[in-house]
Design a protein around this motif. Structure first.
Motif, short mmCIF file in Angstrom:
data_model
loop_
_atom_site.label_atom_id
_atom_site.label_comp_id
_atom_site.label_asym_id
_atom_site.label_seq_id
_atom_site.Cartn_x
_atom_site.Cartn_y
_atom_site.Cartn_z
N LEU A 1 0.80 -1.22 0.00
CA LEU A 1 0.00 0.00 0.00
C LEU A 1 0.84 1.28 0.00
CD1 LEU A 1 -2.82 -0.96 2.53
CD2 LEU A 1 -3.09 -0.52 0.08
N CYS A 2 1.98 1.28 0.71
CA CYS A 2 2.66 2.56 0.91
C CYS A 2 4.14 2.57 0.60
CB CYS A 2 2.44 3.05 2.34
SG CYS A 2 3.41 2.19 3.60
N ALA A 3 4.76 1.41 0.36
CA ALA A 3 6.22 1.37 0.25
C ALA A 3 6.69 1.37 -1.20
CB ALA A 3 6.78 0.14 0.97
N ASP A 4 7.81 2.05 -1.44
CA ASP A 4 8.49 1.97 -2.72
C ASP A 4 9.39 0.74 -2.77
OD1 ASP A 4 7.74 4.65 -3.97
OD2 ASP A 4 8.55 5.27 -2.03
N ARG A 5 10.01 0.45 -1.63
CA ARG A 5 10.84 -0.75 -1.53
C ARG A 5 10.62 -1.39 -0.17
NH1 ARG A 5 16.72 -0.10 -2.05
NH2 ARG A 5 16.40 1.95 -1.10
N VAL A 6 10.98 -2.66 -0.09
CA VAL A 6 10.82 -3.42 1.14
C VAL A 6 12.12 -4.13 1.46
CG1 VAL A 6 9.86 -5.40 -0.07
CG2 VAL A 6 9.40 -5.12 2.36
#
Length: 261
Positions: free
Chosen positions: A207-212
């Protein structure tokens, strides 16, 4: 978004005293980017965050902000650059929401000084940015958990940091308040802030992250875009249970759910 990273972690080892909790960890966070940290309980997320915040010394490796090692930075300079957002909590004293947010200016004030016009203006701007100006006179201990979490984010924002470190910002929040907090995180990153957050819900990364970044037993087990890293196989290795990753139609996101034994 790309260019020079705001935060760079190089071959970092972290721990308490002689006990090493994690080692060989490296990643970067760019202005306007949200990096989501996932991992099971006890994997070292909190210790890593404390090291990024300068509360614990790095056992090896380096933490750099805008290319400069923070190892010898004064505490005040580090606090002005990196702000910490803890999990929502109930304070012991009945401060107003405005007073709680104004506390975020402490790193930019002289010792024992009273808040000035610029400090009050920054607090009001943070309240407005989080959409909680109507709560300014409410007692912090009497508002909802979701409202308290937004107030804590506003407090961090009032200090005008470049980077936010957020420890499970949606923990203990209901479904609606989780969505509101995640939406605000996306809006803050759109303003150019770098954000590092931890969560126990892989769906939040979609939902909110560009990378993990996946952290397992103190080591990176994966780093990249959520769609590339958060697979059923990687999540099963991370959490030790079978996981289904189900994309939803209409751009509504992706659901991650454990398969019960």
């Amino acid at each position: 978004m790309r260019g020079e990273p705001l935060l760079r972690v190089e071959d970092l080892a972290f721990g308490y005293g002689a006990r090493i909790v994690g080692a060989g960890v490296g990643f970067a966070v760019f202005p306007g980017e949200v990096l989501c940290l996932l991992g099971p309980n006890g994997c070292g997320k909190t210790t890593l965050f404390k090291t990024l915040l300068g509360l614990l010394p790095a056992r090896a490796g380096r933490v750099l902000v805008e290319g400069e090692s923070v190892a010898r930075w004064p505490r005040a300079r580090l606090a002005r650059t990196i702000a910490y957002v803890p999990q929502a909590h109930a304070a012991l004293f009945p401060f107003s929401v405005r007073e709680v947010v104004l506390m975020g200016r402490a790193s930019r004030m002289r010792p024992f000084a009273s808040p000035g016009r610029a400090d009050h203006a920054a607090a009001e701007a943070a309240l407005a940015a989080l959409g909680i100006g109507h709560l300014a006179e409410r007692v912090y201990t009497e508002i909802s958990g979701g409202e308290r979490q937004l107030a804590l984010i506003a407090r961090a924002l009032a200090g005008e940091p470049r980077l936010l470190v957020m420890d499970e910002p949606t923990a203990s929040l209901d479904f609606g308040n989780q969505a509101r907090v995640l939406g605000q995180i996306r809006r803050l990153s759109a303003r150019g802030l770098g954000v590092v957050l931890s969560t126990h819900d892989p769906g939040h990364a979609f939902l909110c992250a560009d990378r993990v970044a996946l952290l397992r037993e103190g080591a990176l087990a994966g780093l990249g875009a959520p769609a590339e890293i958060l697979t059923p196989e990687s999540l099963e290795r991370l959490y030790g249970v079978p996981v289904a990753v189900v994309p939803l139609g209409g751009g509504a996101g992706t659901v991650c759910t454990p398969r019960l034994p």
